[in-house]
Motif scaffolding. Structure first.
Motif, mmCIF file in Angstrom:
data_model
loop_
_atom_site.group_PDB
_atom_site.id
_atom_site.type_symbol
_atom_site.label_atom_id
_atom_site.label_comp_id
_atom_site.label_asym_id
_atom_site.label_seq_id
_atom_site.Cartn_x
_atom_site.Cartn_y
_atom_site.Cartn_z
ATOM 1 N N TYR A 94 34.534 47.548 45.716
ATOM 2 C CA TYR A 94 35.720 48.507 44.715
ATOM 3 C C TYR A 94 36.791 47.297 44.525
ATOM 4 O O TYR A 94 37.204 46.658 45.432
ATOM 5 C CB TYR A 94 36.362 49.502 45.576
ATOM 6 C CG TYR A 94 35.192 50.592 45.882
ATOM 7 C CD1 TYR A 94 34.982 51.629 44.947
ATOM 8 C CD2 TYR A 94 34.930 50.672 47.340
ATOM 9 C CE1 TYR A 94 34.018 52.626 45.421
ATOM 10 C CE2 TYR A 94 34.000 51.670 47.789
ATOM 11 C CZ TYR A 94 33.460 52.503 46.536
ATOM 12 O OH TYR A 94 32.682 53.547 47.134
ATOM 13 N N LYS A 95 36.959 47.151 43.221
ATOM 14 C CA LYS A 95 37.827 46.023 42.806
ATOM 15 C C LYS A 95 39.030 46.418 42.209
ATOM 16 O O LYS A 95 39.077 47.418 41.201
ATOM 17 C CB LYS A 95 37.019 45.220 41.675
ATOM 18 C CG LYS A 95 37.847 43.981 41.464
ATOM 19 C CD LYS A 95 36.781 43.054 40.367
ATOM 20 C CE LYS A 95 37.581 41.791 39.695
ATOM 21 N NZ LYS A 95 36.709 40.981 38.626
ATOM 22 N N CYS A 96 40.434 45.920 42.465
ATOM 23 C CA CYS A 96 41.517 46.291 41.562
ATOM 24 C C CYS A 96 41.845 45.729 40.475
ATOM 25 O O CYS A 96 41.197 44.234 40.444
ATOM 26 C CB CYS A 96 42.711 45.786 42.764
ATOM 27 S SG CYS A 96 44.257 45.826 41.799
ATOM 28 N N ASP A 97 41.741 46.316 39.321
ATOM 29 C CA ASP A 97 41.889 45.951 38.062
ATOM 30 C C ASP A 97 43.155 44.865 37.654
ATOM 31 O O ASP A 97 43.098 44.153 36.683
ATOM 32 C CB ASP A 97 41.611 46.919 36.882
ATOM 33 C CG ASP A 97 40.493 47.509 36.913
ATOM 34 O OD1 ASP A 97 39.439 46.831 37.294
ATOM 35 O OD2 ASP A 97 40.188 48.802 36.513
ATOM 36 N N CYS A 99 44.853 42.851 40.553
ATOM 37 C CA CYS A 99 45.090 41.475 40.860
ATOM 38 C C CYS A 99 43.659 41.087 41.338
ATOM 39 O O CYS A 99 43.273 40.127 42.092
ATOM 40 C CB CYS A 99 45.882 41.796 42.372
ATOM 41 S SG CYS A 99 45.071 42.770 43.424
ATOM 42 N N GLU A 100 42.516 41.953 41.226
ATOM 43 C CA GLU A 100 41.246 41.598 41.564
ATOM 44 C C GLU A 100 40.907 41.512 42.865
ATOM 45 O O GLU A 100 39.910 40.900 43.425
ATOM 46 C CB GLU A 100 40.736 40.117 40.593
ATOM 47 C CG GLU A 100 40.948 40.337 39.524
ATOM 48 C CD GLU A 100 40.343 38.992 38.535
ATOM 49 O OE1 GLU A 100 39.996 38.050 39.333
ATOM 50 O OE2 GLU A 100 40.292 39.188 37.354
ATOM 51 N N LYS A 101 41.778 42.209 43.733
ATOM 52 C CA LYS A 101 41.372 42.123 45.489
ATOM 53 C C LYS A 101 40.343 43.106 45.327
ATOM 54 O O LYS A 101 40.241 44.156 44.790
ATOM 55 C CB LYS A 101 42.509 42.608 45.993
ATOM 56 C CG LYS A 101 42.431 42.478 47.439
ATOM 57 C CD LYS A 101 43.586 42.616 48.258
ATOM 58 C CE LYS A 101 43.515 42.515 49.850
ATOM 59 N NZ LYS A 101 44.683 42.754 50.562
ATOM 60 N N LYS A 102 39.638 42.873 46.487
ATOM 61 C CA LYS A 102 38.146 43.872 46.389
ATOM 62 C C LYS A 102 38.219 44.509 47.989
ATOM 63 O O LYS A 102 38.694 44.132 48.668
ATOM 64 C CB LYS A 102 36.983 43.063 46.453
ATOM 65 C CG LYS A 102 36.733 42.343 45.114
ATOM 66 C CD LYS A 102 35.395 41.666 44.941
ATOM 67 C CE LYS A 102 34.945 41.148 43.631
ATOM 68 N NZ LYS A 102 33.738 40.618 43.565
ATOM 69 N N LEU A 109 41.243 50.967 47.999
ATOM 70 C CA LEU A 109 41.405 50.722 46.905
ATOM 71 C C LEU A 109 42.642 51.649 46.285
ATOM 72 O O LEU A 109 43.656 51.120 45.805
ATOM 73 C CB LEU A 109 40.183 50.626 45.793
ATOM 74 C CG LEU A 109 40.790 50.332 44.189
ATOM 75 C CD1 LEU A 109 41.320 48.921 44.098
ATOM 76 C CD2 LEU A 109 39.288 50.481 43.442
ATOM 77 N N HIS A 116 51.007 48.420 43.411
ATOM 78 C CA HIS A 116 51.349 47.903 41.962
ATOM 79 C C HIS A 116 52.218 49.041 41.230
ATOM 80 O O HIS A 116 53.027 48.810 40.356
ATOM 81 C CB HIS A 116 49.933 47.733 41.032
ATOM 82 C CG HIS A 116 48.952 46.623 41.788
ATOM 83 N ND1 HIS A 116 49.679 45.298 41.940
ATOM 84 C CD2 HIS A 116 47.971 46.648 42.307
ATOM 85 C CE1 HIS A 116 48.602 44.691 42.422
ATOM 86 N NE2 HIS A 116 47.668 45.481 42.785
#
Length: 348
Positions: A94-97, A99-102, A109, A116
């Motif tokens: 599962y990736k944050c769109d 900051c791209e943290k997974k 998530l 944000h």
């Protein structure tokens, strides 16, 4: 309630979601109606699906049918095992769109996204403070209730958060699981390590809006701001003396209690401040860290160096209120004052 289309799909008339089976649509409709026909006979909790009730029953029975083949940990739900396996595999699907943290869980998530969006859904009914997570609200409520459900088995100290108890326990065990990769120093809290790392990176995130001085810790900034405001929020209950910092009050209290918790391992002398013990240890080690830039003489304490510098500068900051004579050191002024005391006695 439903529309049965020619291609054998079933449509929800409320939200237009499509289903292949009428039973699936029936289950789905309970989201809209709030119907929960399945009841736990042990705690009366209600469920919209029989499967959810069956999973819930394992809380009461203690049944954990799903086992991890790597570490043998057991789980009462297959989904929990699936999430757990990601610890071993390192999978983070599962990736944050933004900051791209997974993350290894979709729920993690979703919680992260509130950072944000700034979304805070959970409100304290007592002080109206808002929180991004329900768990944070529950922890916060213990401030109002005074509840401390977590107890240290060694010293019986109570805590309102399990994490605080876990950190506290390391005082007794001596465990320091967090290591600085630069200097190998060990810490019993990850937060302490993070703060320590700023010494190496020289990172200073917190800025004073009055004088623009930068600080590594928010607490240091808050202490500093009181220089500008003059605020002293910490009061001694014995003598009413006020302090800018809670640590200063804590040290001051030892004057009244006589407590000296810091002991020299060489000569057993006791001190009421850790800093005083560190200064004292230089007597045993002979360590002299402070160097006079004029004559290269070394001193064990910065205060001693400052006093010494008056020899070179000629500064005399201590003034006799009787005859206005000036002195380099407070000790010399005290000796001088006795002359006037003798003179006064003779006159009488």
């Amino acid at each position: 309630m439903s529309i049965h289309t020619a291609d054998t799909t079933f449509k929800c008339e409320v939200c237009d979601k499509m289903f292949n089976h009428s039973g699936h649509l029936k289950h789905h409709m309970r989201i809209h109606t709030g119907e929960k026909p399945y009841k736990c006979e042990m705690c009366d909790k209600l469920f919209s699906q029989i499967g959810n009730l069956n999973k819930h029953m394992r809380i009461h029975t203690g049944e954990k049918p799903y086992g991890c083949e790597i570490c043998s940990k057991m789980f009462n739900q297959s989904g929990d095992l699936k999430q757990h396996l990601r610890i071993h595999t390192g999978e983070r699907p599962y990736k944050c769109d933004v900051c791209e943290k997974k993350f290894n869980q979709s729920g993690a998530l979703k919680l992260h996204m509130r950072i944000h969006t700034g979304e805070k859904l959970f409100k304290c009914e007592m002080c109206d403070k808002m929180f991004q997570q329900n768990g944070h609200l529950k922890q916060h409520m213990r401030i109002h209730t005074g509840e401390k459900p977590f107890k240290c088995k060694v010293c019986d100290t109570m805590f309102n958060r399990s994490g605080d108890l876990k950190q506290h326990t390391r005082i007794h065990t001596g465990e320091k699981p967090f290591k600085c990769e630069v200097c190998d120093k060990m810490f019993n809290q990850s937060g302490a390590l993070n703060l320590h790392m700023r010494i190496h990176t020289r990172e200073k995130l917190f800025k004073c809006e009055v004088c623009y001085k930068m600080f590594r810790r928010n607490g240091h900034l808050m202490d500093h701001v009181r220089i500008h405001t003059g605020r002293k929020p910490f009061k001694c209950q014995v003598c009413d003396k006020m302090f800018k910092r809670s640590g200063d009050l804590k040290q001051h209290i030892r004057i009244h209690t006589g407590e000296k918790p810091f002991k020299c391992e060489v000569c057993d002398k006791l001190f009421n401040q850790n800093g005083s013990l560190k200064l004292h240890m230089r007597i045993h080690t002979g360590e002299k860290l402070f160097n006079c830039e004029v004559c290269d003489k070394l001193f064990q304490q910065n205060g001693h160096l400052k006093e010494h510098m008056r020899i070179h500068t000629g500064e005399k900051p201590f003034k006799c209120e009787v005859c206005n004579k000036m002195f380099c050191w407070s000790g010399d002024l005290k000796k001088h004052i006795k002359i006037h005391s003798v003179e006064q006695a003779v006159k009488v």
